[in-house]
Write a protein that holds these residues in place. Structure first.
Motif, PDB file in Angstrom:
ATOM      1  N   ARG A   1      -0.002   2.949   7.916  1.00  0.00           N
ATOM      2  CA  ARG A   1      -0.919   2.402   7.161  1.00  0.00           C
ATOM      3  C   ARG A   1      -1.810   3.704   6.964  1.00  0.00           C
TER       4      ARG A   1
ATOM      5  N   TYR B   1       3.751  -2.661   3.466  1.00  0.00           N
ATOM      6  CA  TYR B   1       2.634  -3.260   4.227  1.00  0.00           C
ATOM      7  C   TYR B   1       1.812  -3.936   3.057  1.00  0.00           C
TER       8      TYR B   1
ATOM      9  N   PRO C   1      -7.701  -2.526   3.876  1.00  0.00           N
ATOM     10  CA  PRO C   1      -6.664  -3.629   3.756  1.00  0.00           C
ATOM     11  C   PRO C   1      -7.503  -5.105   3.841  1.00  0.00           C
TER      12      PRO C   1
ATOM     13  N   SER D   1      -8.019  -1.527  14.276  1.00  0.00           N
ATOM     14  CA  SER D   1      -7.401  -0.357  14.362  1.00  0.00           C
ATOM     15  C   SER D   1      -7.383   0.326  15.528  1.00  0.00           C
TER      16      SER D   1
ATOM     17  N   PRO E   1      -1.795  -1.704  13.620  1.00  0.00           N
ATOM     18  CA  PRO E   1      -1.638  -0.313  12.979  1.00  0.00           C
ATOM     19  C   PRO E   1      -3.019   0.821  13.263  1.00  0.00           C
TER      20      PRO E   1
ATOM     21  N   PHE F   1       0.756  -1.264   0.132  1.00  0.00           N
ATOM     22  CA  PHE F   1       0.155   0.062  -0.024  1.00  0.00           C
ATOM     23  C   PHE F   1       0.900   1.263  -0.160  1.00  0.00           C
TER      24      PHE F   1
ATOM     25  N   GLY G   1      -5.084   4.412  13.009  1.00  0.00           N
ATOM     26  CA  GLY G   1      -5.782   5.112  12.028  1.00  0.00           C
ATOM     27  C   GLY G   1      -6.641   6.374  12.702  1.00  0.00           C
TER      28      GLY G   1
ATOM     29  N   THR H   1     -10.107   2.489   7.945  1.00  0.00           N
ATOM     30  CA  THR H   1      -9.101   1.452   7.690  1.00  0.00           C
ATOM     31  C   THR H   1      -9.570  -0.252   7.518  1.00  0.00           C
TER      32      THR H   1
ATOM     33  N   VAL I   1       2.411   4.940   0.665  1.00  0.00           N
ATOM     34  CA  VAL I   1       2.096   5.566   1.885  1.00  0.00           C
ATOM     35  C   VAL I   1       3.173   6.666   2.097  1.00  0.00           C
TER      36      VAL I   1
ATOM     37  N   GLU J   1      -2.399 -10.097  13.504  1.00  0.00           N
ATOM     38  CA  GLU J   1      -1.904  -9.786  11.830  1.00  0.00           C
ATOM     39  C   GLU J   1      -2.557 -11.003  11.175  1.00  0.00           C
TER      40      GLU J   1
ATOM     41  N   TYR K   1       2.741  -1.501  11.011  1.00  0.00           N
ATOM     42  CA  TYR K   1       2.798  -0.694   9.712  1.00  0.00           C
ATOM     43  C   TYR K   1       2.154   0.880   9.761  1.00  0.00           C
TER      44      TYR K   1
END
Lengths: 816, 291
Positions: free
Chosen positions: A333, A104, A268, A298, A369, A94, A371, A265, A96, A117, A331
């Motif tokens: 993100r 990521y 993903p 998140s 991660p 992704f 957000g 978020t 960033v 994860e 990560y």
């Protein structure tokens, strides 16, 4: 408390009164309260949908040596298993904005970096079989040392999450505005404070949900998910999935059960489930469970802030240094590192000081991660800023209210450009403050506190101010782009939204939005705006929400985040109405043989200004346009559909001095709390809580009130109850609601709310944002109030959440 | 969060339920309210091969008075206890303890038998049972066994029950009208499992405490009465000083641990605060049972 589901408005606008600004009951509630909503779990858009279950990392940090899923695939009903190896050729990391981002992907490939994860996805006929199969996947890990503490993760000794980067610091920027060093050299007083903000999450009742469909014949992805925008993430997803933009279609159902930032978020997972579909060759559905939601979705960032504030003897603040360190998790993100850049334009808050140093760091740790979380980074900002303002007041022995009054912007300074580039169009901050102080009877409150203290009670008063940014600038992230980066040639800006209105052959009005609301009441407010324009009832207007990037008008800024509906979509709706009215007037002028300038739209009719007898109903006009188009003059096109795009002009790209107006609209808020620490139980009792705001024009005061109560409860969660706790190995200790103490309505408090309405000059409707404001003020006001209560004991508490157990140990320590 | 597959049995009478349980032994679990069991199997912390549902059996959900006892069927819901006029009149402490459980929806489903047999150290009903000197009756194909509250609980999630037994009845002696009582819980948020639960029953004659029962739950792995403190109270004249001392002494019998909700020191402090408050409350409402 009673639940009122009456369908009639609590206030019925008369001829002179408008629907906009009235307390119209929410049109959505009738179906939602009766369980008739249309959520992700209700969708069955395709045949042969299979179900996914996700195997997640039990380690905070480990290398994946081997994954063996042969036993899992043998279970009847299991169709396929997706692992990291499968996606190597299918996805790109992704993209960033960060110097050292690591890579990521939607799932772990060689390493896991946080508990939760995704490591493997089972695709099966049903959810039960999919979960059975998870137990039979054998993953061999080599455990690695983890790092969870922000300041430790920055140090050189820390274990590296992404070895190829050589550091855990994803991005670090230091920028000075004005003459900061001079301000500090010449200051009479400098106060310093270290403030710690807890990592906590949103708690929407509806968790993430995705149906992913990989269309192999077209190399296209069709994804249903309860995403809340911003649709700039569409670009992030398209890039990762390797599809051209028009081959990625995102559809959001009309009802989403809460977002508060966390559903930004989801993307993903939207990609992960689509990759599962690609592997399995069938559409795949996944509904996140609460445990997954607590460990693997998140949260907001945990933050350590070192504040320095320079001031003159009389309390004039002359400069502020922020040293901010955020843990963005395993990560970085997107939309991170928004946590350090989103409030770029309002880092000076409501104050006059012009000298600011921003030292901003986002560091990666072995945690989920991060957000946006309602108030995105502004809860952190004002908690630190307002604590330091209080410390300055304490140091100079000036009343905290007087100190703030001395430093807040005067009405004459508007429109005001902040030292960091924010543009505050209009406001009277002292008037809002005065309104609050009057409601609270501040002088009396101080006396009362004095009396209670004499009785030996731990009583405190706390105040906090905030400038609440709304409708974020799509270009603010460019402040993080390295100077030599090619993005500098492709600046971004704007905060836009689209709306389409169609009038059918029977005069029925349909509004189609792509705003993907999660309960904010977009349908209601859209109907109010349209009803005013056409002189009809909001109950007769159909509003379609959710999202469909394949068939609707949308912009890269679309979505329900950053408190943006009232300042963006609302105006697009108004403009679409105006577009249709222009056309209908043209048709009417042709049929009525008069000039369009002589026509008005009143009560659902086009009426001649000078002769009210001369009129045509909109219904009749719509009928003619649809049924009998050949009588229309050539220059008038067929059909009655209008799409408008609205963008705030004030949100420009980053300027040559690195300043940016990071948001389109800025509300102002003041909170004041009277609290008492129970001497026996050390529980915090909030005795009184006052709020005063200027949010511009209030489009629906009932919805505004609901937002303030919701924001307050989110702020209470932040300040008193919630924290995602990890041990030193990155093991999460708050993986269920048994351990993660999420307050409910039972923990809510009563608010005394005041408003001052100064309409924004930047939008036709004059509204600003309101959905996040209370989350920005509550943590600061309560922390200040608690510290005021602790003042006689010369102890402070600067880390959240403030629990009875912490207060107990602090006060016991003080007694020694 | 879906359970692994299991057989579900829905017997219509207790005999069938007992023989099913006897047949399946530790591979089976009894389900009534499911308020602890369902999350446990959904999270796959337990994977029983079969569930035996008692909800279709008539005659296991009752609250009745017999002589000087209140008898409660094992499948009686918390909400029944909370709202029963018999309980309010004769052993109101039990109703208070039931009302402290979770949220209304949980109390509509959860049962007294389920809660006692589950023996969660943070549960409120064991505290009430111990304080009220209750008894538990268990039934198996081999017949009925009866336990005093003290004999029933062994520790975290463990009781005197055998695998083939069902908790069929709870017996609570009627509390005399002259008694005073108190029940309280400490939670971080409404409806949460308590960090601390305190039950007190007290009788006073001629200005002297003649009977005192004090139970503290939520701290030690095994919820027990604090008999030493009870004895310290007997024969004494009720006073704030006495209650303060008793509360401080009760801390000696507690071994709290620190966790993310609260430190051990704070929990211990709160034992003192809650026990003192509970003793005072019980003293203040002496003679109010049934009113």
């Amino acid at each position: 408390m009673s639940i009122d589901i009456q369908s009639k408005p609590t206030e019925t606008p008369s001829k002179d009164k408008k629907w906009v600004g009235s307390k119209l009951n929410r049109l959505e509630d009738k179906r939602l309260i009766r369980g008739k909503g249309n959520y992700m779990e209700d969708l069955k858009p395709l045949p042969n949908i299979h179900h996914a279950a996700i195997l997640r990392s039990p380690h905070g940090h480990a290398r994946i040596k081997k994954i063996d899923y042969t036993k899992a695939i043998d279970i009847p009903g299991v169709r396929s298993v997706l692992v990291g190896d499968d996606i190597r050729d299918w996805v790109k990391p992704f993209p960033v904005v960060a110097d050292n981002p690591g890579k990521y992907f939607p799932m772990a490939i060689d390493k896991v970096r946080y508990v939760g994860e995704p490591v493997a996805v089972v695709i099966a006929e049903n959810q039960y079989v999919a979960e059975d199969a998870l137990d039979l996947i054998n993953v061999e890990y080599e455990a690695l040392s983890a790092t969870v503490n922000i300041e430790e993760a920055i140090s050189e000794e820390a274990p590296l999450l992404h070895e190829e980067e050589g550091t855990n610091v994803a991005i670090q920027r230091n920028t000075k505005f004005g003459n900061v060093d001079e301000a500090f050299e010449e200051a009479d007083t400098v106060v310093k404070e270290r403030v710690v903000f807890n990592r906590f999450t949103c708690m929407p009742l509806e968790t993430y949900g995705v149906i992913g469909h990989w269309d192999s014949s077209n190399h296209a992805a069709n994804i249903w998910c309860n995403f809340q925008g911003p649709f700039s993430m569409h670009a992030v997803m398209a890039k990762a999935l390797g599809v051209v933009p028009n081959k990625l279609r995102i559809m959001v159902p009309s009802d989403v059960g809460g977002g508060f930032g966390i559903k930004i978020t989801i993307y993903p997972y939207s990609c992960l489930i689509t990759l599962a579909s690609r592997k399995a060759g069938v559409p795949v559905k996944w509904i996140e469970d609460r445990r997954e939601n607590l460990i693997g979705s998140s949260s907001g960032t945990d933050r350590v802030t070192y504040m320095e504030m320079a001031a003159k003897k009389d309390g004039t603040i002359t400069g502020v240094r922020y040293k901010i360190m955020d843990s963005v998790g395993a990560y970085i993100r997107p939309p991170e590192p928004g946590t350090i850049f989103r409030p770029y334009g309002n880092y000076s808050g409501p104050y006059k000081f012009r000298n600011v140093e921003l030292d901003l760091t986002a560091v990666m740790t072995n945690k989920v991660p991060t957000g946006p979380n309602r108030g995105y980074s502004c809860g952190q900002l004002y908690h630190a800023l307002e604590r330091t303002v209080d410390k300055l007041a304490h140091t100079l022995n000036i009343d905290p209210v007087d100190l703030r009054r001395k430093n807040i912007l005067e009405p004459s300074q508007f429109p005001y450009t902040t030292p960091t580039g924010g543009y505050y169009d209009v406001g009277d901050y002292p008037a809002v403050l005065n309104k609050l102080l009057k409601s609270a009877d501040y002088k009396q409150l101080l006396k009362k506190q004095e009396e209670m203290r004499k009785q030996g009670r731990h009583v405190g008063i706390g105040i906090s101010l905030a400038v609440d940014p709304a409708a974020s600038n799509m270009g603010y992230m460019d402040v993080g782009t390295p100077k030599d980066h090619s993005n500098k040639e492709r600046p971004k800006s704007g905060s836009s939204e689209a709306a389409t209105i169609t009038i059918d052959y029977g005069g029925g009005i349909t509004v189609t939005l792509n705003t993907a609301p999660q309960g904010q009441g977009h349908e209601t407010v859209a109907a109010q705006i349209v009803a005013d324009q056409f002189g009809c009832s909001p109950y007769d207007i159909l509003v379609t929400t959710g999202s469909d990037t394949g068939t609707r008008a949308w912009t890269i800024a679309s979505g329900a985040y950053s408190s943006r509906f009232s300042g963006t979509a609302a105006n697009a709706i108004l403009m679409a109405c105006e577009g249709l009215i222009v056309k209908m007037k043209k048709v009417a002028s042709h049929l009525m043989e008069c000039s369009t300038e002589n026509l008005d739209v009143i009560d659902g009719k086009v009426v001649h200004k000078e002769d009210a007898q001369l009129s045509m109903s909109l219904k009749k006009l719509a009928g003619i346009i649809h049924w009998n188009p050949t009588i229309l003059p050539d220059e008038i096109s067929n059909g009655l559909t209008h799409t408008s795009y609205f963008s705030l002009d004030s949100v420009k790209p980053v300027d040559e001095n690195g300043r940016v107006n990071s948001s389109g609209l800025y509300s102002f808020a003041v909170d004041l709390a009277l609290v008492e620490i129970d001497k026996k139980t050390f529980e915090l009792n909030i005795l009184k809580y006052y709020m005063a705001h200027d949010i511009g024009k209030s489009l629906n005061p009932q919805i505004v009130e609901g937002q303030l109560y919701g924001g307050m409860l989110h702020g209470l969660a932040n300040t008193l109850y919630e924290e995602m706790v990890y041990d030193k190995n990155g093991q999460i200790l708050t993986g269920t609601l048994m351990d993660y103490t999420c307050p409910t309505s039972a923990e809510s408090i009563d608010l005394e709310i005041d408003h001052l309405e100064t309409p924004s000059t930047l939008t036709p409707l004059g509204a600003r944002g309101t959905g996040e404001v209370a989350t920005m003020t509550v943590p600061a006001a309560l922390t200040n109030a608690v510290n005021d209560a602790l003042k006689p004991y010369n102890v402070v508490i600067n880390d959240l959440p403030i629990t009875p157990s912490k207060l107990f140990s602090i006060l016991k320590e003080a007694e020694k | 969060m879906k359970p692994s597959s299991f057989e579900m049995y829905t017997p219509n009478n207790i005999e069938d339920a007992l023989s099913l349980l006897d047949k399946h032994g530790d591979e089976a679990k009894i389900i009534t309210g499911g308020q602890s069991l369902v999350p446990t199997i959904n999270m796959r912390l337990a994977t029983p091969k079969s569930l035996i549902d008692l909800n279709r059996i008539d005659g296991l959900r009752y609250i009745k008075k017999e002589d000087n006892k209140i008898l409660i069927g094992g499948v009686t819901r918390h909400h029944d206890l909370e709202t029963s006029s018999l309980i309010k009149e004769h052993c109101p402490l039990l109703g208070l303890a039931a009302g402290c459980i979770g949220h209304l929806a949980i109390r509509y489903r959860g049962t007294i038998g389920g809660s006692l047999a589950h023996a969660d150290p943070a549960a409120t009903l064991p505290v009430a049972l111990l304080t009220l000197d209750g008894k538990v009756k268990t039934t198996s194909v081999n017949g009925v066994r009866e336990f005093d509250a003290e004999e029933f609980f062994y520790g975290i999630f463990t009781t005197a029950m055998e695998e083939n037994e069902i908790l069929t009845e709870v017996e609570i002696p009627i509390v005399p009208k002259e008694a005073g009582y108190s029940f309280s819980t400490l939670t971080r948020i409404h409806g949460d499992f308590p960090l601390l639960a305190v039950g007190v029953l007290m009788e006073v004659e001629e200005e002297k405490i003649v009977k005192a029962r004090l139970t503290v739950g939520g701290i030690n792995p095994l919820t027990e009465r604090i008999v030493d403190v009870e004895e310290m109270l007997i024969g004494k004249k009720p006073s704030d000083e006495l209650f303060y001392e008793a509360a401080q002494s009760s801390k000696d019998f507690m071994e709290p641990e620190s966790d993310i909700s609260a430190s051990a020191e704070y929990r211990l402090h709160m034992v003192g605060v809650y026990v003192e408050e509970a003793l005072k409350n019980a003293w203040q409402n002496i003679g109010k049972v049934g009113n």
